[in-house]
Design a protein around this motif. Structure first.
Motif, PDB file in Angstrom:
ATOM      1  N   LEU A   1      61.332  46.811  68.680  1.00  0.00           N
ATOM      2  CA  LEU A   1      60.895  45.440  68.892  1.00  0.00           C
ATOM      3  C   LEU A   1      61.273  44.594  67.684  1.00  0.00           C
ATOM      4  O   LEU A   1      61.653  45.121  66.633  1.00  0.00           O
ATOM      5  N   SER A   2      61.137  43.303  67.820  1.00  0.00           N
ATOM      6  CA  SER A   2      61.442  42.389  66.730  1.00  0.00           C
ATOM      7  C   SER A   2      60.611  42.712  65.489  1.00  0.00           C
ATOM      8  O   SER A   2      59.433  43.073  65.584  1.00  0.00           O
ATOM      9  N   GLY A   3      61.207  42.505  64.342  1.00  0.00           N
ATOM     10  CA  GLY A   3      60.489  42.708  63.096  1.00  0.00           C
ATOM     11  C   GLY A   3      59.382  41.693  62.862  1.00  0.00           C
ATOM     12  O   GLY A   3      58.553  41.864  61.961  1.00  0.00           O
ATOM     13  N   CYS A   4      59.310  40.642  63.688  1.00  0.00           N
ATOM     14  CA  CYS A   4      58.300  39.604  63.470  1.00  0.00           C
ATOM     15  C   CYS A   4      56.882  40.114  63.697  1.00  0.00           C
ATOM     16  O   CYS A   4      55.916  39.473  63.254  1.00  0.00           O
ATOM     17  N   PHE A   5      56.728  41.261  64.350  1.00  0.00           N
ATOM     18  CA  PHE A   5      55.384  41.761  64.644  1.00  0.00           C
ATOM     19  C   PHE A   5      54.741  42.508  63.477  1.00  0.00           C
ATOM     20  O   PHE A   5      53.530  42.743  63.495  1.00  0.00           O
ATOM     21  N   GLU A   6      55.538  42.857  62.477  1.00  0.00           N
ATOM     22  CA  GLU A   6      54.995  43.621  61.363  1.00  0.00           C
ATOM     23  C   GLU A   6      53.924  42.814  60.626  1.00  0.00           C
ATOM     24  O   GLU A   6      54.185  41.728  60.111  1.00  0.00           O
ATOM     25  N   GLY A   7      52.701  43.320  60.610  1.00  0.00           N
ATOM     26  CA  GLY A   7      51.608  42.688  59.887  1.00  0.00           C
ATOM     27  C   GLY A   7      51.049  41.435  60.523  1.00  0.00           C
ATOM     28  O   GLY A   7      50.265  40.722  59.893  1.00  0.00           O
TER      29      GLY A   7
ATOM     30  N   SER B   1      38.136  38.010  68.469  1.00  0.00           N
ATOM     31  CA  SER B   1      39.457  37.391  68.416  1.00  0.00           C
ATOM     32  C   SER B   1      39.589  36.512  67.180  1.00  0.00           C
ATOM     33  O   SER B   1      40.560  36.616  66.414  1.00  0.00           O
ATOM     34  N   TRP B   2      38.616  35.650  66.965  1.00  0.00           N
ATOM     35  CA  TRP B   2      38.712  34.693  65.864  1.00  0.00           C
ATOM     36  C   TRP B   2      38.583  35.360  64.506  1.00  0.00           C
ATOM     37  O   TRP B   2      39.179  34.888  63.519  1.00  0.00           O
ATOM     38  N   ALA B   3      37.831  36.444  64.435  1.00  0.00           N
ATOM     39  CA  ALA B   3      37.734  37.160  63.153  1.00  0.00           C
ATOM     40  C   ALA B   3      39.113  37.633  62.711  1.00  0.00           C
ATOM     41  O   ALA B   3      39.455  37.573  61.519  1.00  0.00           O
ATOM     42  N   LYS B   4      39.937  38.089  63.654  1.00  0.00           N
ATOM     43  CA  LYS B   4      41.285  38.543  63.330  1.00  0.00           C
ATOM     44  C   LYS B   4      42.232  37.365  63.088  1.00  0.00           C
ATOM     45  O   LYS B   4      43.020  37.365  62.133  1.00  0.00           O
ATOM     46  N   LEU B   5      42.155  36.363  63.951  1.00  0.00           N
ATOM     47  CA  LEU B   5      43.082  35.236  63.844  1.00  0.00           C
ATOM     48  C   LEU B   5      42.845  34.420  62.580  1.00  0.00           C
ATOM     49  O   LEU B   5      43.794  33.978  61.926  1.00  0.00           O
ATOM     50  N   GLU B   6      41.580  34.204  62.230  1.00  0.00           N
ATOM     51  CA  GLU B   6      41.277  33.386  61.057  1.00  0.00           C
ATOM     52  C   GLU B   6      41.596  34.104  59.748  1.00  0.00           C
ATOM     53  O   GLU B   6      41.746  33.464  58.706  1.00  0.00           O
ATOM     54  N   ALA B   7      41.726  35.428  59.798  1.00  0.00           N
ATOM     55  CA  ALA B   7      42.097  36.197  58.603  1.00  0.00           C
ATOM     56  C   ALA B   7      43.598  36.461  58.528  1.00  0.00           C
ATOM     57  O   ALA B   7      44.078  37.010  57.532  1.00  0.00           O
ATOM     58  N   ALA B   8      44.340  36.062  59.557  1.00  0.00           N
ATOM     59  CA  ALA B   8      45.760  36.403  59.638  1.00  0.00           C
ATOM     60  C   ALA B   8      46.620  35.477  58.788  1.00  0.00           C
ATOM     61  O   ALA B   8      46.341  34.279  58.653  1.00  0.00           O
ATOM     62  N   ASP B   9      47.688  36.047  58.226  1.00  0.00           N
ATOM     63  CA  ASP B   9      48.712  35.251  57.558  1.00  0.00           C
ATOM     64  C   ASP B   9      49.740  34.733  58.558  1.00  0.00           C
ATOM     65  O   ASP B   9      50.294  33.655  58.389  1.00  0.00           O
ATOM     66  N   ARG B  10      49.990  35.555  59.593  1.00  0.00           N
ATOM     67  CA  ARG B  10      50.962  35.190  60.620  1.00  0.00           C
ATOM     68  C   ARG B  10      50.390  35.540  61.989  1.00  0.00           C
ATOM     69  O   ARG B  10      49.768  36.584  62.168  1.00  0.00           O
ATOM     70  N   ILE B  11      50.640  34.655  62.955  1.00  0.00           N
ATOM     71  CA  ILE B  11      50.247  34.889  64.345  1.00  0.00           C
ATOM     72  C   ILE B  11      51.498  34.761  65.204  1.00  0.00           C
ATOM     73  O   ILE B  11      52.198  33.746  65.145  1.00  0.00           O
TER      74      ILE B  11
END
Length: 291
Positions: free
Chosen positions: A144-150, A34-44
């Motif tokens: 769905l909302s565009g907010c999920f892209e990326g 989980s943290w590997a993905k979250l810490e590399a994310a630009d947006r959550i």
């Protein structure tokens, strides 16, 4: 090493907010994937089980009975702010008013402002079309909302039974994402139907694929999702895969996550968790989970 990791721990429903935060921190620390993905994310993007009109909020034993408690909401946002540099976006839809828009004064707006988390109304433009990876169980794509892209996704749910689906945890929480009104997508009642919903929920899970799943089980609700009976559960749950997390949550609720209609609580329709697992999206076998 097992493919899925879930942690559940006692947390008294009367605990202070600092105790809740420290408990949440402790049970999420082992979730390396989980943290590997979250810490590399630009947006959550976070989906809390949070929408209800202000005059219809219910409490039990000092905590929200039907929605994620305020203290849990703040603790989740604080944790992400401390461990990531990502922009935090919270999203939901409003099925209760004529225009189906959340507005600026919904239940959790002041909490989001406190943690500098943006809000995106998932019933408002821009809306995008998302393909279900590998093909859907009910439909191949959803609006769905565009907010999920990326973005990486976090699902934060309340522990409750559900009159239609049997239980509502982190996967059922995702049903708040599809736009409510046409022409932005099929009207939500089209999805919330016998046969369809048990397959729509895994589809939404595969599209958003929440990398962190949290269940507020300080208190819960028995019998149905709205206007049920409150229960003291004294627990918090966190996992790195939505089906596996919900399987553990269902077990702690006293249900067999590998059971199916007509075994309770799946009295009206099929078990969406079992359907997801049989499709290869997570598991309901606790022997396959580091739990």
């Amino acid at each position: 090493m097992k493919d899925y990791k879930v942690r559940a721990v006692h947390c008294h429903h009367r605990a202070s907010e600092e105790e809740i935060f420290q408990t949440l921190k402790r049970i999420t620390d082992p979730l390396d994937r989980s943290w590997a993905k979250l810490e590399a994310a630009d947006r959550i993007v976070l989906k809390f089980n949070m929408m209800k009109l202000p005059d219809r909020l219910h409490y039990f034993a000092g905590r929200r009975r039907e929605l994620v408690d305020e203290a849990v909401c703040r603790s989740v946002l604080r944790l992400l702010k401390e461990r990531t540099t990502a922009k935090l976006i919270v999203t939901d839809t409003n099925p209760y008013t004529k225009d189906h828009l959340m507005g600026d004064d919904f239940n959790y707006a002041h909490i989001l402002k406190e943690y500098d988390a943006a809000f995106v109304d998932s019933n408002a433009d821009p809306i995008r079309s998302y393909d279900v990876p590998g093909g859907g169980l009910m439909f191949d794509r959803y609006q769905l909302s565009g907010c999920f892209e990326g973005a990486e996704v976090v699902s934060v749910a309340k522990m409750k039974n559900h009159a239609f689906m049997g239980l509502t945890l982190c996967m059922k929480n995702l049903f708040g994402l599809p736009p409510i009104t046409a022409p932005k997508g099929r009207v939500r009642s089209y999805y919330h139907h016998f046969i369809r919903l048990s397959y729509v929920l895994p589809d939404l899970g595969m599209i958003t694929n929440p990398c962190l799943n949290i269940v507020d089980a300080l208190t819960g609700q028995w019998g149905r999702e709205w206007d049920g009976e409150g229960r003291i559960c004294d627990a918090l749950i966190a996992g790195d895969q939505v089906t596996a997390t919900d399987a553990c949550g269902a077990t702690l609720m006293g249900h067999d996550p590998a059971s199916d209609w007509p075994t309770p609580p799946f009295r009206r329709d099929r078990n969406h968790l079992l359907i997801a697992a049989k499709h290869g999206f997570g598991t309901v076998d606790l022997n396959e989970i580091d739990f």
